[in-house]
Design a protein around this motif. Structure first.
Motif, PDB file in Angstrom:
ATOM      1  N   ILE A   1       0.996  -1.358   0.103  1.00  0.00           N
ATOM      2  CA  ILE A   1       0.046   0.117   0.192  1.00  0.00           C
ATOM      3  C   ILE A   1       0.785   1.331   0.046  1.00  0.00           C
ATOM      4  N   ALA A   2       0.622   2.235  -0.655  1.00  0.00           N
ATOM      5  CA  ALA A   2       1.180   3.678  -0.884  1.00  0.00           C
ATOM      6  C   ALA A   2       0.520   4.612  -0.578  1.00  0.00           C
ATOM      7  N   THR A   3       1.257   5.546   0.547  1.00  0.00           N
ATOM      8  CA  THR A   3       0.729   6.641   1.002  1.00  0.00           C
ATOM      9  C   THR A   3       0.546   7.583  -0.207  1.00  0.00           C
ATOM     10  N   LYS A   4      -0.114   8.735   0.020  1.00  0.00           N
ATOM     11  CA  LYS A   4      -0.111   9.462  -1.114  1.00  0.00           C
ATOM     12  C   LYS A   4       0.781  10.794  -0.841  1.00  0.00           C
ATOM     13  N   ILE A   5       1.142  11.485  -1.859  1.00  0.00           N
ATOM     14  CA  ILE A   5       2.416  12.463  -1.646  1.00  0.00           C
ATOM     15  C   ILE A   5       1.503  13.510  -0.991  1.00  0.00           C
ATOM     16  N   ALA A   6       2.653  14.282  -0.396  1.00  0.00           N
ATOM     17  CA  ALA A   6       1.725  15.595   0.483  1.00  0.00           C
ATOM     18  C   ALA A   6       2.574  16.908  -0.152  1.00  0.00           C
ATOM     19  N   ALA A   7       1.813  18.027  -0.093  1.00  0.00           N
ATOM     20  CA  ALA A   7       2.532  19.249  -0.238  1.00  0.00           C
ATOM     21  C   ALA A   7       3.777  19.304   0.261  1.00  0.00           C
ATOM     22  N   PRO A   8       4.953  20.008  -0.571  1.00  0.00           N
ATOM     23  CA  PRO A   8       6.018  20.623   0.152  1.00  0.00           C
ATOM     24  C   PRO A   8       5.570  21.421   1.346  1.00  0.00           C
ATOM     25  N   SER A   9       6.828  21.369   2.293  1.00  0.00           N
ATOM     26  CA  SER A   9       6.850  22.086   3.332  1.00  0.00           C
ATOM     27  C   SER A   9       7.656  23.396   3.124  1.00  0.00           C
ATOM     28  N   MET A  10       7.210  24.538   3.058  1.00  0.00           N
ATOM     29  CA  MET A  10       7.754  25.756   2.882  1.00  0.00           C
ATOM     30  C   MET A  10       8.262  26.284   4.535  1.00  0.00           C
ATOM     31  N   PRO A  11       9.359  26.798   4.359  1.00  0.00           N
ATOM     32  CA  PRO A  11       9.952  27.403   5.446  1.00  0.00           C
ATOM     33  C   PRO A  11       9.128  28.748   5.917  1.00  0.00           C
ATOM     34  N   GLU A  12       9.358  29.011   7.200  1.00  0.00           N
ATOM     35  CA  GLU A  12       8.448  30.221   7.564  1.00  0.00           C
ATOM     36  C   GLU A  12       9.379  31.360   7.227  1.00  0.00           C
ATOM     37  N   TYR A  13       8.315  32.487   6.851  1.00  0.00           N
ATOM     38  CA  TYR A  13       8.683  33.764   6.493  1.00  0.00           C
ATOM     39  C   TYR A  13       8.349  34.652   7.744  1.00  0.00           C
ATOM     40  N   GLU A  14       9.257  35.524   8.028  1.00  0.00           N
ATOM     41  CA  GLU A  14       8.708  36.249   9.185  1.00  0.00           C
ATOM     42  C   GLU A  14       7.607  37.413   8.795  1.00  0.00           C
ATOM     43  N   THR A  15       6.612  37.446   9.740  1.00  0.00           N
ATOM     44  CA  THR A  15       5.542  38.513   9.318  1.00  0.00           C
ATOM     45  C   THR A  15       6.000  39.911   9.094  1.00  0.00           C
ATOM     46  N   ASP A  16       5.518  40.408   7.876  1.00  0.00           N
ATOM     47  CA  ASP A  16       5.816  41.772   7.666  1.00  0.00           C
ATOM     48  C   ASP A  16       7.322  42.196   7.376  1.00  0.00           C
ATOM     49  N   THR A  17       7.954  41.013   6.856  1.00  0.00           N
ATOM     50  CA  THR A  17       9.268  41.399   6.577  1.00  0.00           C
ATOM     51  C   THR A  17       9.607  42.362   5.290  1.00  0.00           C
ATOM     52  N   PRO A  18       9.961  43.206   5.451  1.00  0.00           N
ATOM     53  CA  PRO A  18      10.306  44.112   4.140  1.00  0.00           C
ATOM     54  C   PRO A  18      11.034  43.518   3.224  1.00  0.00           C
ATOM     55  N   PRO A  19      10.739  43.990   1.901  1.00  0.00           N
ATOM     56  CA  PRO A  19      11.555  43.525   0.802  1.00  0.00           C
ATOM     57  C   PRO A  19      13.015  43.683   0.888  1.00  0.00           C
ATOM     58  N   LEU A  20      13.803  43.199   0.150  1.00  0.00           N
ATOM     59  CA  LEU A  20      15.516  43.392   0.145  1.00  0.00           C
ATOM     60  C   LEU A  20      15.587  44.839  -0.552  1.00  0.00           C
ATOM     61  N   ASN A  21      14.621  44.851  -1.595  1.00  0.00           N
ATOM     62  CA  ASN A  21      14.929  46.143  -2.237  1.00  0.00           C
ATOM     63  C   ASN A  21      13.567  46.581  -3.148  1.00  0.00           C
ATOM     64  N   GLU A  22      13.134  47.657  -3.157  1.00  0.00           N
ATOM     65  CA  GLU A  22      11.668  48.003  -4.130  1.00  0.00           C
ATOM     66  C   GLU A  22      12.303  49.326  -4.882  1.00  0.00           C
ATOM     67  N   THR A  23      11.721  49.393  -5.996  1.00  0.00           N
ATOM     68  CA  THR A  23      11.757  50.454  -6.839  1.00  0.00           C
ATOM     69  C   THR A  23      10.513  50.675  -7.301  1.00  0.00           C
ATOM     70  N   ASP A  24      10.104  51.833  -8.154  1.00  0.00           N
ATOM     71  CA  ASP A  24       9.013  51.923  -8.812  1.00  0.00           C
ATOM     72  C   ASP A  24       8.275  50.891  -9.374  1.00  0.00           C
ATOM     73  N   THR A  25       9.075  49.768 -10.003  1.00  0.00           N
ATOM     74  CA  THR A  25       8.509  48.858 -10.915  1.00  0.00           C
ATOM     75  C   THR A  25       8.998  47.637 -10.565  1.00  0.00           C
ATOM     76  N   THR A  26       9.813  47.444  -9.516  1.00  0.00           N
ATOM     77  CA  THR A  26      10.305  45.998  -8.983  1.00  0.00           C
ATOM     78  C   THR A  26      10.195  45.893  -7.634  1.00  0.00           C
ATOM     79  N   ILE A  27      10.136  44.616  -7.060  1.00  0.00           N
ATOM     80  CA  ILE A  27      10.149  44.375  -5.651  1.00  0.00           C
ATOM     81  C   ILE A  27      11.219  43.063  -5.869  1.00  0.00           C
ATOM     82  N   THR A  28      12.173  43.096  -4.780  1.00  0.00           N
ATOM     83  CA  THR A  28      13.222  42.076  -4.338  1.00  0.00           C
ATOM     84  C   THR A  28      13.116  41.171  -3.136  1.00  0.00           C
ATOM     85  N   VAL A  29      12.469  39.956  -3.398  1.00  0.00           N
ATOM     86  CA  VAL A  29      12.523  39.099  -2.167  1.00  0.00           C
ATOM     87  C   VAL A  29      13.236  38.182  -2.049  1.00  0.00           C
TER      88      VAL A  29
END
Length: 352
Positions: A205-233
């Motif tokens: 019997i085979a179990t079903k695959i599960a969703a990948p586990s994503m690492p935690e991101y700190e809430t309200d972490t500001p982007p690394l960089n932001e311009t008028d047309t880009t956001i770097t995360v």
């Protein structure tokens, strides 16, 4: 000259006893006959017996050619046998008193494979079954052993994925928990009486695959960089669970009516890819800015939303300084026709 003629036997066999009882045979012993009993030099002795097995009655008789003991073979375990000896000559017959004995238990037959039903989940397997068709006694226990054979996830450590479970006679089901997603397990099931365990049956019997586990991101972490047309995360690799990560996806959602993130968004995912062009045609509030192969993200690294490049056919257009956006990052696993997409991580909320 007076010639004696045979007459009926004086009486039936005397002092008939069962001296040995086993699961599939029993041995009888009786008092030897003399001419005064048989009343004839030509006589025979038979054993007549009957028992009920699986709600069917079996009756038979066998000719005995020994003088004072006989072993009746081919019986069924744990059945009540009713038997009597019959002494007969050409003129008539006499019976012994009826003897009632129960054969001993034996190991049971195997659990019927067709009765086994299973329900696989991501990290557990439910199994149920029925008692053997030939219990050969009173079922006392069921034993189930299991071990992991293989996983769709090559990084999975299966060395500890094994175990043994005992269930009582009325507990013909079990839920196995703590299993690995996307993993094939080998199960062995057998029943026992007081005489021991019967032959096992096996299944995979085979179990079903599960969703990948994503690492935690700190809430309200500001982007690394932001311009008028880009956001770097900052992007972090996901942990596979049952199957390797097939692809990473970055989703940009325009917040048209409100500038605060809704709680429901945190549980939202985007299963159907939509390009920027199609989103414009369909007036969809979100579009896929990029699809990244797992080899792209083996370590933590930055990614720029709105860099005007194309990733696996998805254009990552410049953002508009007059709009508000939410940016989501999600991972997808596919294996053997199964796919499982993780609820995204909300990376950043940009307010124009």
């Amino acid at each position: 000259m007076i010639i004696a003629t045979p007459r009926d036997p004086v009486n039936g066999p005397q002092n008939v006893n069962v001296v040995d009882i086993r699961a599939r045979q029993l041995t009888l012993q009786w008092e030897m006959f003399g001419y005064a009993v048989t009343r004839c030099h030509s006589y025979n002795l038979t054993v007549h017996y009957q028992y009920v097995f699986n709600q069917q009655e079996f009756a038979a008789e066998e000719l005995i050619q020994t003088s004072s003991h006989y072993t009746l073979r081919g019986l069924r375990p744990f059945v009540t046998v009713r038997l009597r000896l019959v002494l007969a000559n050409p003129e008539g017959s006499k019976e012994s008193e009826e003897i009632v004995k129960q054969t001993e238990e034996d190991v049971p037959g195997s659990v019927p494979m067709e009765s086994t039903q299973t329900g696989p989940y991501e990290e557990k397997i439910f199994m149920q079954w029925k008692a053997p068709n030939e219990t050969n006694g009173i079922i006392t226990l069921y034993e189930i052993t299991y071990k992991a054979l293989s996983s769709l996830d090559p990084s999975a450590d299966l060395t500890t994925q094994r175990g043994r479970v005992f269930k009582l006679r009325n507990e013909t089901h079990h839920l196995f928990v703590g299993l690995y997603p996307g993993t094939t397990y080998f199960f062995t099931l057998k029943a026992s009486t007081n005489k021991g365990f019967g032959p096992p049956v096996t299944t995979r019997i085979a179990t079903k695959i599960a969703a990948p586990s994503m690492p935690e991101y700190e809430t309200d972490t500001p982007p690394l960089n932001e311009t008028d047309t880009t956001i770097t995360v900052l992007l972090k690799p996901a942990q596979s669970r049952g199957a390797p990560v097939s692809v990473y996806q970055l989703v940009v959602k325009e917040e048209r009516k409100q500038k605060v993130r809704r709680a429901a968004d945190a549980q939202e995912c985007f299963p159907v890819p939509v390009s920027f062009k199609n989103a414009s045609i369909l007036d969809s509030p979100h579009y896929f800015a990029a699809e990244l192969p797992p080899t792209y993200l083996t370590v933590v690294q930055p990614f720029t939303i709105g860099d005007n490049k194309t990733y696996n056919g998805y254009w990552n257009p410049p953002l508009s300084s007059s709009k508000s956006y939410s940016i989501y990052f999600q991972a997808l696993s596919k294996a053997n026709g199964q796919f499982h997409q993780l609820h995204h991580r909300d990376l950043v909320f940009s307010s124009g």
